[in-house]
Design a protein around this motif. Sequence first.
Motif, PDB file in Angstrom:
ATOM      1  N   GLU A 266     -10.596  79.951  -5.737  1.00  0.00           N
ATOM      2  CA  GLU A 266     -10.825  81.384  -5.557  1.00  0.00           C
ATOM      3  C   GLU A 266     -10.067  82.147  -6.653  1.00  0.00           C
ATOM      4  N   TRP A 267     -10.698  82.232  -7.834  1.00  0.00           N
ATOM      5  CA  TRP A 267     -10.020  82.774  -9.000  1.00  0.00           C
ATOM      6  C   TRP A 267      -9.531  84.221  -8.842  1.00  0.00           C
ATOM      7  N   PRO A 268     -10.279  85.123  -8.195  1.00  0.00           N
ATOM      8  CA  PRO A 268      -9.766  86.494  -8.044  1.00  0.00           C
ATOM      9  C   PRO A 268      -8.411  86.545  -7.341  1.00  0.00           C
ATOM     10  N   LEU A 269      -8.182  85.635  -6.389  1.00  0.00           N
ATOM     11  CA  LEU A 269      -6.895  85.558  -5.707  1.00  0.00           C
ATOM     12  C   LEU A 269      -5.870  84.812  -6.556  1.00  0.00           C
ATOM     13  N   ILE A 270      -6.275  83.687  -7.119  1.00  0.00           N
ATOM     14  CA  ILE A 270      -5.352  82.830  -7.869  1.00  0.00           C
ATOM     15  C   ILE A 270      -4.748  83.559  -9.058  1.00  0.00           C
ATOM     16  N   LEU A 271      -5.547  84.334  -9.779  1.00  0.00           N
ATOM     17  CA  LEU A 271      -5.042  85.043 -10.961  1.00  0.00           C
ATOM     18  C   LEU A 271      -4.003  86.101 -10.587  1.00  0.00           C
ATOM     19  N   ARG A 272      -4.066  86.580  -9.363  1.00  0.00           N
ATOM     20  CA  ARG A 272      -3.042  87.520  -8.886  1.00  0.00           C
ATOM     21  C   ARG A 272      -1.753  86.800  -8.477  1.00  0.00           C
ATOM     22  N   LEU A 273      -1.880  85.523  -8.108  1.00  0.00           N
ATOM     23  CA  LEU A 273      -0.735  84.776  -7.595  1.00  0.00           C
ATOM     24  C   LEU A 273       0.044  84.031  -8.684  1.00  0.00           C
ATOM     25  N   ILE A 274      -0.618  83.654  -9.761  1.00  0.00           N
ATOM     26  CA  ILE A 274       0.032  82.854 -10.799  1.00  0.00           C
ATOM     27  C   ILE A 274       1.300  83.513 -11.350  1.00  0.00           C
ATOM     28  N   PRO A 275       1.289  84.825 -11.680  1.00  0.00           N
ATOM     29  CA  PRO A 275       2.532  85.425 -12.194  1.00  0.00           C
ATOM     30  C   PRO A 275       3.693  85.316 -11.211  1.00  0.00           C
ATOM     31  N   LEU A 276       3.422  85.471  -9.908  1.00  0.00           N
ATOM     32  CA  LEU A 276       4.483  85.353  -8.906  1.00  0.00           C
ATOM     33  C   LEU A 276       5.009  83.925  -8.827  1.00  0.00           C
ATOM     34  N   ALA A 277       4.111  82.953  -8.949  1.00  0.00           N
ATOM     35  CA  ALA A 277       4.540  81.557  -8.930  1.00  0.00           C
ATOM     36  C   ALA A 277       5.455  81.253 -10.118  1.00  0.00           C
ATOM     37  N   LEU A 278       5.123  81.808 -11.282  1.00  0.00           N
ATOM     38  CA  LEU A 278       5.938  81.584 -12.480  1.00  0.00           C
ATOM     39  C   LEU A 278       7.300  82.256 -12.357  1.00  0.00           C
ATOM     40  N   VAL A 279       7.319  83.477 -11.830  1.00  0.00           N
ATOM     41  CA  VAL A 279       8.588  84.183 -11.634  1.00  0.00           C
ATOM     42  C   VAL A 279       9.457  83.427 -10.630  1.00  0.00           C
ATOM     43  N   GLY A 280       8.841  82.995  -9.534  1.00  0.00           N
ATOM     44  CA  GLY A 280       9.580  82.255  -8.515  1.00  0.00           C
ATOM     45  C   GLY A 280      10.145  80.959  -9.052  1.00  0.00           C
ATOM     46  N   SER A 281       9.358  80.249  -9.862  1.00  0.00           N
ATOM     47  CA  SER A 281       9.806  78.981 -10.428  1.00  0.00           C
ATOM     48  C   SER A 281      11.006  79.190 -11.358  1.00  0.00           C
ATOM     49  N   ALA A 282      10.939  80.235 -12.182  1.00  0.00           N
ATOM     50  CA  ALA A 282      12.065  80.533 -13.082  1.00  0.00           C
ATOM     51  C   ALA A 282      13.312  80.904 -12.290  1.00  0.00           C
TER      52      ALA A 282
END
Length: 249
Positions: free
Chosen positions: A71-87
Amino acid sequence: MPDWTVLLYGLPLAFLAGFIDAVAGGGGTITLPTLFFMGLPPAQAVATNKLLAIFGSGSATLQYGRAGHIEWPLILRLIPLALVGSALGAYLVHFVDPNVFKNLVAVVILGVGVLVIVNKKFGLEDRYPGLTGKVLALTLPGTLVVGLYDGFIGPGTGTFLMFLFTLSGFNLIRSSGNAKAINFATNVGAFIFFLLGGKMIFWIGLPMGAANALGAYVGARLAMLRGSAFIKVIYALIVLLVSARLLIH
């Protein structure tokens, strides 16, 4: 430094990890201990694991994406948060005792496993309502927290993401596809970080990455062929594996 013979068991284990990870997450619980067993120091093992994980998560993402299970419309909104959380998780690891956190997470993921097993309909039907406020209220902070966990410890990240997406209404096939897309993004981010650190062992990571990608291809294809009921069985087993991995220090 190990010699080439470690690949005799490293390649089949990387294939198995890719297969399992594409179906239900948790492949890192196999590859990271394998790299440690090869004799790699912790920094090199973690960095090399991210190198090979890119191949597996990328292969699975491609397969699920081609079949329309992301579900790309949702995933593209979530990826930046995943990257911030990982850092953020990678930063906090210097200030928090990982063993205490591991025990807590092991208990949580066991609870997740019980819920999945007891609820016979869990993840078998697709009830995703679209980009509603309720979905975003669950997935935005949830992805940030899972990303933090990925940077802090790592094993079982895909398993947690699948649970998050299933709670959002996706069946287990689409949950697996969405989880792989997020995983791929965080793996790329970690890969860049570790690449700059110069710790990767490429002669191990590249062939194991190829084996991991092949396993992920087979796992994703089989998961889509067999359906959510098949994924649910594997998912329950992976929950137990991840919990054991976290509890055994």
